[in-house]
Design an enzyme around this catalytic site. Structure first.
Site, short mmCIF file in Angstrom:
data_model
loop_
_atom_site.label_atom_id
_atom_site.label_comp_id
_atom_site.label_asym_id
_atom_site.label_seq_id
_atom_site.Cartn_x
_atom_site.Cartn_y
_atom_site.Cartn_z
CG HIS A 146 -4.87 7.78 7.26
ND1 HIS A 146 -5.89 6.99 7.72
CD2 HIS A 146 -5.12 8.01 5.95
CE1 HIS A 146 -6.75 6.77 6.74
NE2 HIS A 146 -6.31 7.37 5.66
CG HIS A 189 12.95 -4.59 3.71
ND1 HIS A 189 14.10 -5.16 3.22
CD2 HIS A 189 12.89 -3.35 3.16
CE1 HIS A 189 14.71 -4.31 2.41
NE2 HIS A 189 13.99 -3.20 2.36
#
Length: 210
Positions: free
Chosen positions: A131, A140
């Site tokens: 979250h 990446h």
């Protein structure tokens, strides 16, 4: 997500993974394009030199290049095209997640509430984005990376396989976080980090970024 018929730019290993993700989602890969085609086809899908990429198309394109700097350069080269978003059907994301164009989210990933993911990112197999994380453009995350709550990752950073970042850490732009590292402190731009706990071992050359 988005238009199902897609071109893929990049026909190496990551391109194959992206193609399989599209096919698993019942989409269609129309063709691969590559600056140096490794072969003429893969799995029945034609591979063309990039100079044959149509000047105009109603079909979306995905840049399937694992290297963050190269992906940014190619996205700027192809800026007149419509970029798609790929999210594998086995991935899980909260309803209020924001995902930028060109991003690829692979199998068994989890992206939780209020996370924001930028443009042309790769969220690789089984990565977890908790979250309130913010992932900037061209990042990446390698397989099995875990970003706990409230983490921010700067543009172009690569986080290696199975690395873990504890809550509320800020990682700068164009950093490299080694495989298996555990990041417990904020990381400045261009740093290279390895180990548990993660330590900065050097800095990359900022002049090499796009």
């Amino acid at each position: 997500m988005g238009i199902r018929n897609k071109f893929i730019f990049g026909a190496s290993g990551h391109g194959k993974v992206v193609a399989d993700c599209i096919l698993k989602n019942n989409g269609i890969v129309l063709a691969f394009f590559d600056d140096a085609p490794p072969s003429s086809q893969w799995n029945g899908i034609s591979i063309f030199n990039s100079n044959l990429l149509p000047n105009e198309s109603s079909n979306e394109i995905i840049i399937a290049i694992g290297n963050n700097k190269s992906r940014k350069q190619i996205s700027e080269r192809l800026k007149t095209y419509t970029f798609g978003i790929i999210q594998h059907k086995t991935s899980i994301s909260a309803s209020n997640v924001c995902i930028g164009i060109g991003t690829v989210i692979l199998a068994n990933t989890v992206i939780n509430s209020d996370a924001t993911i930028g443009k042309h990112c790769i969220i690789n197999t089984a990565a977890v984005v908790e979250h309130d994380c913010t992932i900037n453009d061209y990042v990446h995350l390698s397989p099995n990376v875990v970003l706990t709550g409230g983490v921010e990752v700067g543009e172009g950073t690569h986080i290696g396989a199975s690395a873990v970042v504890i809550p509320n850490i800020k990682i700068g732009k164009w950093c490299t976080i080694g495989a298996g590292a555990v990041v417990i402190n904020d990381i400045p731009d261009f740093a290279v980090v390895v180990g548990n706990p993660g330590k900065i071992i050097k800095y990359s050359n900022s002049n090499e970024t796009p």
